[in-house]
Motif scaffolding. Structure first.
Motif, PDB file in Angstrom:
ATOM      1  N   LEU A 487       0.834  -1.201   0.000  1.00 24.97           N
ATOM      2  CA  LEU A 487       0.000   0.000   0.000  1.00 24.97           C
ATOM      3  C   LEU A 487       0.870   1.253   0.000  1.00 24.97           C
ATOM      4  O   LEU A 487       0.584   2.229  -0.718  1.00 24.97           O
ATOM      5  N   ALA A 488       1.945   1.240   0.796  1.00 27.39           N
ATOM      6  CA  ALA A 488       2.848   2.388   0.851  1.00 27.39           C
ATOM      7  C   ALA A 488       3.514   2.621  -0.506  1.00 27.39           C
ATOM      8  O   ALA A 488       3.722   3.778  -0.914  1.00 27.39           O
ATOM      9  N   GLU A 489       3.813   1.555  -1.216  1.00 25.50           N
ATOM     10  CA  GLU A 489       4.431   1.699  -2.542  1.00 25.50           C
ATOM     11  C   GLU A 489       3.440   2.274  -3.545  1.00 25.50           C
ATOM     12  O   GLU A 489       3.808   3.095  -4.399  1.00 25.50           O
ATOM     13  N   VAL A 490       2.181   1.841  -3.445  1.00 25.20           N
ATOM     14  CA  VAL A 490       1.141   2.425  -4.304  1.00 25.20           C
ATOM     15  C   VAL A 490       0.998   3.912  -4.010  1.00 25.20           C
ATOM     16  O   VAL A 490       0.869   4.742  -4.927  1.00 25.20           O
ATOM     17  N   ALA A 491       1.044   4.246  -2.737  1.00 25.18           N
ATOM     18  CA  ALA A 491       0.919   5.647  -2.346  1.00 25.18           C
ATOM     19  C   ALA A 491       2.096   6.463  -2.866  1.00 25.18           C
ATOM     20  O   ALA A 491       1.937   7.619  -3.284  1.00 25.18           O
ATOM     21  N   ALA A 492       3.298   5.878  -2.846  1.00 28.51           N
ATOM     22  CA  ALA A 492       4.477   6.590  -3.340  1.00 28.51           C
ATOM     23  C   ALA A 492       4.331   6.926  -4.822  1.00 28.51           C
ATOM     24  O   ALA A 492       4.710   8.010  -5.274  1.00 28.51           O
ATOM     25  N   LYS A 493       3.761   6.001  -5.581  1.00 28.46           N
ATOM     26  CA  LYS A 493       3.530   6.262  -7.005  1.00 28.46           C
ATOM     27  C   LYS A 493       2.487   7.350  -7.210  1.00 28.46           C
ATOM     28  O   LYS A 493       2.448   7.998  -8.260  1.00 28.46           O
TER      29      LYS A 493
END
Length: 560
Positions: A487-493
């Motif tokens: 989820l954090a990686e999706v948010a970073a994108k």
């Protein structure tokens, strides 16, 4: 001059701040914020009894100026729009809740409390400019036509709705329409390579206000009411009867976030809990024309037994009437945080052009004499900042940050101390979870990333989720650290740099929300609310109150 009989007052929920309405200028804000009412025999042109000459002079002055502007101003003007604007600004000088609703917005404003509507029956959300099905509503055309959670709606009747920054209100307008009319949706489904067209025939869709009703344990029922709409009382009666047949002996009534609605539905609901002939609420207006008193009068279905009412700063208007009446009669333990404080009575007056004036005519008071309405003496801007001020002053987190003057002390029927001054102060204070106010968590929510992640997970694991019973899912399913990192990686994108410290701080709250949203797609609303219970501090306190006997204040007092 004959005195008109008093009209049935209507209690409206707390409206969206006027500054927000001016910025957004979208009818759907009014639809969410305002509630329609029925007015019989209103005459908006009745002359003023106090200052008829002043009223006439004001009217002629406005008419004269508007005529000059329309005739002689250097540019073309929309005289009707100018008139609407002037009326709205004039009402701001009165109080925060007297409002004017232009004709083109009146229908949308009234839809909030309808018990049903004509449409396709689909709950949707908008992720990254893409309209996504969250769930088809049970028994509606969307469910019957096979729409599934996660379907992306690309077009409606050939008009593109994906990637064009469509608003929620605009999408509602496209999906709703007369019963029997047809609408064609172009969908993209996770398991299908090409877009597909689905034709639906609009039908009547229930617009339920009782969100969920189920047993928390073998004897404790839970009913959540989102608003007091036209069908709320009937829905509540059915839910209450079902729970009693299942063995319920104590009830948690959840009014958190309930903005109010029809007063008569709220008082009828309160009457189910209050025995005998006792005052539920009264109004006090100018003179005695709008003074009313409402009493309990029927043999209620749950006049005895432990009762907890959950409230928070989003509970307003008719929800406060219910909580205040039950508290004043020592019938229920009120748990949560101080309610919004909206206790002004608006009389809806239909105008000739289809617009509507909702004019404050009285104030509401609880049986002990407490005014529900908080002060607005410092102006509209200060009034609209009240909830933010509560947050800054620590009221949402610490009970001892709330101070009451001695003049605001009142007594319940059996002598307990309660407080006035605006809103209903709970008997048992429960602070908000501070993790919900972290900047990282707030951005995840505002970008809609949590719901989107949960929906994508459901689509990718649909078969294994549907192989589980809801009880198995609740007992065994857990969001892993790896999934939180994903989820954090999706948010970073999406433009939100990874922040391990902030992610760790709100991890448990995120796990619970993701699990609840997945449950909503896989098993429906009951599983969604049952999952949220894991992190629901107010509900945990309510259950504890059931266990230790404090959920029945009257019984506890009689034991002393």
């Amino acid at each position: 001059m004959a005195v008109k009989p008093p009209l049935q007052p209507v209690l409206f929920p707390e409206p969206e701040p006027r500054s927000a309405r001016r910025r957004a200028r979208q009818p759907w804000l009014l639809a969410l914020a305002l509630v329609c009412g029925v007015l019989i025999g209103a005459n908006p042109f009745r002359p003023s009894d106090q200052n008829p000459d002043g009223t006439a002079r004001g009217y002629l002055k406005f008419k004269e100026i508007l005529s000059y502007v329309d005739r002689d101003y250097v540019d073309s003007v929309d005289a009707e729009a100018l008139s609407d604007y002037a009326i709205a600004r004039m009402l701001e000088r009165l109080d925060p809740h007297s409002v004017f609703i232009p004709a083109k917005q009146q229908q949308a404003a009234s839809a909030f409390l309808q018990s049903d509507f004509d449409g396709v029956g689909v709950e949707f959300n908008i992720f990254h400019d893409t309209v996504t099905v969250v769930a088809p509503l049970s028994g509606g055309p969307a469910e019957q036509s096979g729409l599934q959670a996660g379907d992306r709606i690309l077009a409606v009747n050939g008009e593109r709705v994906s990637g064009v920054q469509i608003s929620t209100d605009q999408m509602f307008q496209k999906l709703r329409g007369p019963r029997g009319s047809k609408v064609v949706l172009q969908l993209r489904r996770h398991t299908v390579s090409k877009p597909m067209n689905v034709a639906l025939v609009r039908n009547r869709i229930p617009n339920n206000s009782v969100d969920v009703a189920y047993l928390l344990d073998p004897t404790t029922g839970y009913i959540k009411i989102s608003r007091f709409a036209s069908g709320t009382y009937d829905e509540f009666k059915q839910a209450l009867g079902d729970l009693r047949r299942q063995g319920m002996t104590g009830l948690v009534l959840d009014l958190r976030g309930n903005p109010g609605g029809y007063l008569d539905r709220a008082t009828k609901l309160a009457d189910e809990f209050i025995g005998g002939t006792r005052k539920i609420v009264y109004t006090d207006g100018k003179g005695d024309q709008y003074d009313t008193q409402t009493y309990s009068r029927v043999l209620g279905e749950f006049e005895e037994g432990p009762l907890v009412v959950l409230v928070d700063e989003g509970s307003a208007s008719a929800a406060e009437v219910v909580a205040g009446a039950l508290q004043d009669h020592d019938r229920a333990l009120v748990v949560g945080r101080r309610t919004f404080g909206k206790g002004l009575v608006q009389q809806p007056i239909a105008l000739n052009d289809g617009s509507e004036l909702r004019l404050t005519i009285a104030r509401y008071y609880t049986p002990s004499g407490r005014s529900i309405q908080k002060s607005y003496s410092h102006g509209l801007a200060a009034y609209e900042q009240d909830l933010q001020n509560r947050l800054r002053h620590g009221e949402l987190f610490h009970a001892d940050s709330i101070h009451f003057a001695d003049s605001l002390r009142y007594k319940t029927v059996h002598g307990r101390t309660v407080y006035g001054g605006g809103g209903i102060m709970p008997d048992l204070f429960v602070p908000r979870d501070t993790t919900a106010f972290s900047a990282y968590y707030t951005r995840l929510q505002s970008h809609n990333l949590v719901r989107e992640f949960a929906l994508n997970y459901f689509q990718g694991h649909k078969a294994e989720l549907e192989a589980l019973r809801p009880e198995q899912y609740l007992a065994t399913f857990r969001i892993s650290d790896a999934q939180l990192q994903e989820l954090a990686e999706v948010a970073a994108k999406d433009g939100m740099p990874a922040n391990p410290i902030h992610l760790k701080r709100c991890a448990e709250l995120l796990r619970n929300q993701l699990k609840a949203y997945i449950a909503r797609s896989a098993y429906g609303k009951p599983a969604y609310y049952a999952t949220l219970r894991e992190q629901d501090a107010e509900l945990k306190q309510a259950v504890q109150a059931m266990a230790d006997g404090s959920a029945n204040p009257m019984q506890k007092l009689s034991m002393k």
